[in-house]
Scaffold this active site. Structure first.
Site, PDB file in Angstrom:
ATOM      1  N   ASP A 173       0.831  -1.207   0.000  1.00 30.52           N
ATOM      2  CA  ASP A 173       0.000   0.000   0.000  1.00 30.52           C
ATOM      3  C   ASP A 173       0.867   1.260   0.000  1.00 30.52           C
ATOM      4  OD1 ASP A 173       0.537   0.835   2.739  1.00 30.52           O
ATOM      5  OD2 ASP A 173      -0.771  -0.789   3.381  1.00 30.52           O
ATOM      6  N   ARG A 174       0.227   2.370  -0.179  1.00 34.08           N
ATOM      7  CA  ARG A 174       0.938   3.638  -0.416  1.00 34.08           C
ATOM      8  C   ARG A 174       1.957   3.970   0.673  1.00 34.08           C
ATOM      9  NH1 ARG A 174      -2.129   9.396  -1.686  1.00 34.08           N
ATOM     10  NH2 ARG A 174      -0.243  10.643  -2.048  1.00 34.08           N
TER      11      ARG A 174
END
Length: 304
Positions: A173-174
């Site tokens: 994820d980011r």
């Protein structure tokens, strides 16, 4: 005397007759040279023809063997192009997604040669050299090929790593940092992401507070999350670090699973870093940088 002469004349006549007979025989043979020559030439021609035929057959076989050795199954061709795994390619072939030289192919085991024009969903494809790139992902990059909202993607970080089209294996994820593998080897990518292969990943999680021994034990024992049982392979405190620094080894591929594990027990993950993926480590790989895998690393991955 007469008898002697007659005898001599007789001998001479016999000799002449013999010579005539021999000449006649020789001349009789001379009557056949044309046919004999023709026969000889015809035989030579037949021999030559047979040799040429044999040579042609051999050359044909060699050409055929070369052609067969260069030809590969359509599903492998699609997989080598980085589209998907061979098994998935079979499904696409059956559904009519692949065409060869303008003809849709649904036959399993169909072979294509290097000179064939192969299209997948209408787009021209070609088998590429396999590439394996390891990135140490920084924060604020999303794991996707492109983003319609204009956010930074991991593809920007590996844009110069390969002229072949590579894509990320799995996701981070980011805000998660650490190891992310890119490849155009669809078969290996499938293997590394499928749960049945138990590919292990080690994460270093920094929590907002100390993880209690009680909660650590609950996580180690397994628990139910969203009606599914969660099992970690190992969990422990990081040596010589505060109790809020935790190492988690897991093979589950569920989305955001490490963050959700701690959130389930009321902990917030401040930082999350993947430090090991399928045996690959961050050694000598600074944040935001990438490198190509070594032959030994590639062989090890294929043997997992």
């Amino acid at each position: 005397m007469n008898s002697g002469k007659k005898s001599s004349r007789g001998r001479q006549q016999h000799k002449k007759a013999s010579q005539y007979s021999s000449a006649k025989k020789f001349n009789d043979k001379k009557k056949f040279p044309k046919n004999f020559e023709d026969t000889s030439i015809s035989r030579k021609k037949r021999v030559t023809s047979e040799k040429e035929k044999t040579t042609t057959i051999k050359q044909s076989k060699n050409t055929s063997n070369t052609s067969n050795s260069e030809s590969i199954r359509l599903n492998k061709y699609i997989s080598n192009s980085g589209i998907c795994s061979r098994r998935e390619a079979d499904v696409y072939i059956k559904s009519g997604s692949a065409s060869v030289n303008g003809k849709i192919i649904t036959e399993m085991g169909f072979k294509v040669s290097p000179t064939d024009e192969v299209r997948f969903d209408g787009s021209l494809i070609s088998p590429e050299k396999k590439r394996y790139v390891l990135l140490n992902k920084p924060k604020n990059f999303i794991t996707t090929m492109d983003d319609d909202r204009g956010r930074k993607t991991v593809m920007e970080l590996v844009a110069n790593a390969s002229k072949e089209r590579i894509y990320p294996v799995g996701r981070l994820d980011r805000n998660t940092t650490g190891l992310l593998l890119f490849t155009n080897d669809g078969e290996l990518a499938k293997k590394l992401t499928h749960p049945k292969h138990n590919i292990q990943k080690l994460y270093h999680a920094s929590l907002d507070k100390k993880l209690s021994m009680r909660d650590m034990q609950k996580i180690a024992d397994g628990f139910i999350l969203d009606e599914k049982r969660v099992l970690v392979d190992e969990i422990s405190y990081i040596i010589n670090q505060p109790k809020s620094e935790v190492g988690v080894k897991i093979h589950s591929g569920r989305n955001r699973i490490v963050r959700r594990i701690f959130e389930h027990f009321n902990y917030s993950v401040i930082k999350l870093d993947r430090v090991i993926f399928a045996g690959l480590t961050k050694k000598d790989l600074p944040r935001g940088h990438w490198r190509h895998l070594t032959e030994m690393e590639i062989n090890t991955l294929k043997m997992l």
